[in-house]
Design an enzyme around this catalytic site. Structure first.
Site, short mmCIF file in Angstrom:
data_model
loop_
_atom_site.label_atom_id
_atom_site.label_comp_id
_atom_site.label_asym_id
_atom_site.label_seq_id
_atom_site.Cartn_x
_atom_site.Cartn_y
_atom_site.Cartn_z
N TRP A 22 0.84 -1.19 0.00
CA TRP A 22 0.00 0.00 0.00
C TRP A 22 0.89 1.26 0.00
CZ3 TRP A 22 -0.34 4.16 3.32
CH2 TRP A 22 -1.41 5.04 3.08
N ASP A 76 -17.16 10.09 -2.54
CA ASP A 76 -16.44 8.88 -2.12
C ASP A 76 -17.16 8.21 -0.95
OD1 ASP A 76 -13.92 7.25 -1.16
OD2 ASP A 76 -13.33 8.13 -3.07
N ASP A 77 -16.44 7.35 -0.26
CA ASP A 77 -16.97 6.54 0.84
C ASP A 77 -17.70 7.41 1.87
OD1 ASP A 77 -17.37 4.49 2.57
OD2 ASP A 77 -15.25 4.06 2.94
N ARG A 132 -9.17 -4.00 7.58
CA ARG A 132 -9.93 -2.74 7.59
C ARG A 132 -11.34 -2.97 8.15
NH1 ARG A 132 -12.06 1.79 3.35
NH2 ARG A 132 -11.07 3.54 4.35
N LYS A 170 -16.55 4.84 -8.92
CA LYS A 170 -15.24 4.40 -8.40
C LYS A 170 -15.48 3.09 -7.66
CE LYS A 170 -11.57 5.85 -5.20
NZ LYS A 170 -11.16 6.89 -4.26
N TRP A 171 -14.91 2.02 -8.19
CA TRP A 171 -15.18 0.65 -7.71
C TRP A 171 -14.00 0.21 -6.85
CZ3 TRP A 171 -19.15 -2.83 -9.65
CH2 TRP A 171 -18.98 -4.15 -9.25
N ASP A 172 -14.19 0.24 -5.55
CA ASP A 172 -13.07 0.00 -4.63
C ASP A 172 -13.03 -1.45 -4.17
OD1 ASP A 172 -10.87 0.63 -3.08
OD2 ASP A 172 -11.80 2.40 -2.17
N ASN A 186 -10.97 -3.11 -0.72
CA ASN A 186 -10.02 -2.66 0.28
C ASN A 186 -9.41 -3.72 1.19
OD1 ASN A 186 -9.43 0.15 0.06
ND2 ASN A 186 -11.59 0.54 0.46
N CYS A 227 -10.25 0.63 -8.17
CA CYS A 227 -9.42 1.09 -7.08
C CYS A 227 -9.34 -0.09 -6.13
CB CYS A 227 -10.13 2.29 -6.43
SG CYS A 227 -9.40 2.83 -4.88
N ASP A 273 -3.10 5.28 -3.21
CA ASP A 273 -3.60 6.25 -2.23
C ASP A 273 -2.53 7.26 -1.89
OD1 ASP A 273 -6.13 5.32 -2.03
OD2 ASP A 273 -5.84 4.21 -0.16
C1 GLA Z 1 -9.62 3.29 -0.26
C2 GLA Z 1 -9.37 4.09 -1.52
C3 GLA Z 1 -9.48 5.56 -1.19
C4 GLA Z 1 -10.83 5.85 -0.61
C5 GLA Z 1 -11.09 4.99 0.60
C6 GLA Z 1 -12.51 5.13 1.09
O1 GLA Z 1 -8.60 3.45 0.66
O2 GLA Z 1 -8.15 3.76 -2.07
O3 GLA Z 1 -9.26 6.32 -2.35
O4 GLA Z 1 -11.82 5.65 -1.59
O5 GLA Z 1 -10.86 3.61 0.30
O6 GLA Z 1 -12.76 4.32 2.16
#
Ligand code: GLA
Length: 775
Positions: A192, A359-360, A436, A469-471, A473, A517, A539
């Site tokens: 990361w 975003d989130d 997370r 934006k398709w994340d 994590n 993402c 990030d």
């Molecule tokens: C990840 C993404 C970030 C953001 C966060 C939101 O870390 O890489 O850009 O969208 O999630 O929780």
């Protein structure tokens, strides 16, 4: 002997059938003329050493020292095999021999996996069918040559026509044997915040491995790697790159054998993979792509860039300029409400942003990263008027609206989990590990896939999204899919499930631009690029670190895929301070966007960003789809350049990490301009703050000024130091070969003809082709 010879614009790939039935690899490299396979087929009359003689009637052929197109276990080729299967009686020797070949124009598009695309005119294919000598099991080797981009695509398919279930222990996508071993390997590794850092090492006897067992293609090791000769640099020399159109666990083995043969195998990682193949079922591997160049690494990268832009990216966003987004993540994190978002959006619109991405944190209960993943219902506390209203407000500001989602995940604190605990990856009778604070949702379960397709479709429609934006994590743990008949299928079935959901949603929403993402760039691969034309690169938005990350990424992926945002200082990931114009410059070599709280920027900063946005728009086509060159990427300097396809204009960047003192004068030598062309060269001007010079102001000030005092700040409001102005004209051959002499860097005094540089200073240079002026 039959010759199979695939050709691209600059490369040849040739193989033949041995008298024993295996396929012998003859050649891959610079384009050659070859009409007789015996010219290159290995000559042998005696068996070698104590090798296994495959067929006692043909004693000179041993599989151990041959270059082969395919291999399997237990018939004398003791290198790692392309395919390994085991039978119900637990035996595992298999033996595939040539049965027939089909040549055709164009290629098949895979059904459950993302794959390369192109027209019949652009592609020449060969499909080889091999049969297992003792069973009705077939191995299909698919080859496609993409002429213009100099790329060969390969995949393997196993077909079981027996009445028993066999177990696939491994099936690589490609096997590439060579008879030269003096290669170095370049891999793109990290974690990361430091994704795809290039590393180069010599290969040696035994195996070098590039792999991920994270469940995704991963930031640990990207599936892309390069083999290069020791003397190969960006501009000259032989190199060969390999990548996979796949987003899951992968492995590439680069093996040097005792006979000085090199074998490259690349495909799904055999660990955690056991795939039962029932009667009349088939199993298709992902596609592997490879490309070869004798003109150095820039040329190799450009071949991959062209291939990806033309044969991986599809749909409405293929070759289409990407919008400038502002993403609110670093500006607000979870802490926002409707009015904060609208205030930020208004500022964004005023500086020329084209798409606002929420975003989130927009969905019910999502006040932090402990809860709510999986529910995908709007939080009406934060957004009382709902998503549709917000989206329309944004659209009325002349921006499109984008939304963040993380579909492949679930929090235990969610209604989705409370209703369906069996949907979370892991056994119900064991406690699963979190990352997370979240778990994977079981993408191998068709009910989960259907739920996500319907829920997300409703949200996308309601929010009138133009951008998603398709994340993703977290990485895998507690591997278990509750609906699978064999857990050896889990890792691959998960990815197939993700692909199905992406396929459905991108088909239902063809106008939407999807950006993938994964905690930044934890899934930067060609599989995702088949659905999402661009990927959030990291990030880590720190300009200095981004020069490394974006350089590394550019070896295998085009700038149109590399999402890059300007962000605040001190940088949120590194706490580093870098000048705004440097942050803007670095983020421009890719799909530029903003990740900054504009409400906290002063007017001067906003003006600088706005001016840069209009500059980026003017050169956007060049910066996203032009020909990209790494001119210099050493420990202290990064020089990049993008030249538009017609060589009419170009943009170059100069970035230095540390400010060296009292150094030699420098030239900037360009790449890719038309030698015959005549160009104007101009630097992009910017202002420097007096504050950045600290108490040096007292060198010129008639009264003493205390650094950072009110007086110092007041002077800064009215006086700026202007950057030097490069303005010249020269022929392309001069600029490409000798360059131009840059102004002298600042040494002891200020002079309008000097180039004032700090740590992490950057310059952008613009090139325009002109008519030659006759004097
Ligand atoms: C990840 C993404 C970030 C953001 C966060 C939101 O870390 O890489 O850009 O969208 O999630 O929780």
């Amino acid at each position: 002997m039959e010759l199979f010879h695939l050709q691209t614009k600059n490369t040849s790939y040739a193989f033949t059938v041995l008298p024993t039935g295996q396929l012998e690899h003859l050649y891959y490299g610079k384009k050659i003329r070859l009409d007789d396979p015996t010219v290159l087929s290995e000559k042998a009359v005696f068996p070698s050493g104590n090798c296994v003689v495959y067929d006692r009637n043909i004693p000179h052929i041993s599989l151990e020292h041959r270059m082969l197109e395919h291999s399997s276990a237990g018939k004398g080729d003791i290198r790692q095999s392309l395919v390994e299967i085991s039978f119900p009686d637990t035996s595992y020797v298999s033996d595939f021999v040539f049965q027939h070949a089909e040549r055709r124009r164009g290629k098949e598009v895979l059904t459950d996996l993302p794959s390369s695309i192109g027209s019949d005119e652009e592609i020449e294919s060969i499909i080889i069918t091999l049969k297992e000598k003792h069973h009705d099991i077939y191995l299909q080797l698919n080859y496609s040559a993409f002429c213009e981009s100099d790329v060969i695509v390969r995949s393997s398919k196993l077909i079981n026509h027996t009445d028993m279930t066999i177990m696939i222990e491994s099936l690589f996508s490609t096997q590439l044997d060579r008879d030269d071993i003096d290669w170095q390997i370049m891999t793109f590794d990290g974690h990361w915040g430091r994704e795809r850092t290039p590393h180069t090492r010599d290969i040696g006897y035994g195996r070098s491995v590039v792999e991920s067992l994270a469940g995704c293609s991963s930031n640990r090791q990207n599936p892309f790697f390069i083999l290069k000769k020791a003397h190969t640099d960006e501009d000259v020399g032989e190199c060969l790159g390999v990548n996979l159109i796949y987003s899951g666990n992968h492995q590439s083995n680069i093996e040097v054998s005792a006979y000085d043969r090199l074998r490259i195998l690349s495909g799904i990682h055999p660990t955690h993979f056991h795939w039962p193949l029932k009667p009349n079922e088939s199993f298709q591997s992902p596609e592997a792509i490879f490309s070869f160049s004798i003109k150095g690494l820039n040329c190799l990268s450009q071949q991959f860039h062209t291939f990806i832009n033309q044969h991986i990216i599809r749909g409405e966003w293929k070759n289409k300029e990407r919008p400038i987004v502002l993403n609110n993540w670093e500006a607000t994190y979870f802490n926002f409400n409707e009015s904060k978002i609208l205030k930020l959006a208004k500022e964004a619109a005023s500086i020329g942003v084209e798409c606002f991405v929420l975003d989130d944190g927009w969905f019910k209960n999502r006040k932090d990263d402990y809860r709510a993943l999986g529910d995908w219902v709007t939080d009406t506390k934060k957004l009382p008027h709902g998503l549709n209203w917000l989206s329309r407000q944004i659209q009325s500001m002349n921006m499109s609206f984008g939304l963040w989602v993380e579909p492949e995940m679930i929090n235990q604190d969610s209604d989705c989990y409370r209703n369906h605990p069996e949907w979370a990856v892991g056994r119900l009778d064991r406690e699963a590990s979190l990352s997370r604070n979240q778990r994977l949702i079981d993408m191998s379960n068709p009910d989960v896939q259907d739920y996500l397709i319907e829920r997300l479709s409703q949200i996308f429609e309601e929010a009138e999204v133009s951008f998603v934006k398709w994340d993703y994590n977290r990485i895998f743990s507690d591997h278990f899919g509750s609906t699978l008949d064999h857990q050896g299928k889990f890792t691959h079935a998960f990815i197939l499930g993700t692909y199905r959901v992406l396929q459905q949603l991108t088909t239902r929403f063809p106008h939407v631009l999807f950006e993938s993402c994964a905690s930044g760039g934890n899934r930067f691969d060609l599989g995702m690029l088949c659905y999402t034309p661009q990927i959030w690169t990291s990030d880590n938005t720190d300009a200095l670190d981004r020069t490394v990350i974006q350089t590394g990424t550019s070896y295998g992926y085009p700038l149109s895929a590399i999402s890059a945002h300007v962000s605040a200082v001190p940088n949120h990931q590194t706490r580093r301070l870098s000048p705004l114009n440097s942050r803007l410059a670095v983020a421009s070599f890719g799909v530029f966007g903003c990740e900054i709280n504009l409400n906290d920027c002063n007017e001067k900063q906003k003006k600088e960003i706005a001016a840069h946005i209009s500059l980026y728009k003017a050169y956007r086509k060049t910066l996203q789809f032009g020909t990209f060159y790494r001119i210099m990427c050493d420990r202290n300097q990064v020089r990049w350049m993008c030249v538009d396809q017609l060589k009419q204009s170009a943009v170059a960047m100069y970035f230095q990490s540390r400010n060296p003192v009292n150094v030699k004068s420098e030239r900037f030598i360009t790449r890719g301009l038309e030698d015959e062309g005549y160009y104007s060269v101009k630097s992009v001007p910017f202002d420097m703050s007096i504050l950045d010079f600290g108490d040096l102001i007292n060198y010129v000030s008639p009264v003493h000024i205390k650094p950072n005092s009110i007086l110092h700040k007041t002077v800064d409001m009215f006086m700026k130091v202007k950057s030097e102005h490069e303005n010249l004209q020269a022929y392309g051959d001069c600029l490409n070969t000798a360059g131009w002499a840059l102004k002298q860097p600042f040494v002891a005094g200020l002079h309008e003809e000097s180039r004032i540089m700090f740590d992490q200073s950057a310059r952008l240079y613009l090139f325009e082709r002109k008519e030659v002026e006759n004097s």
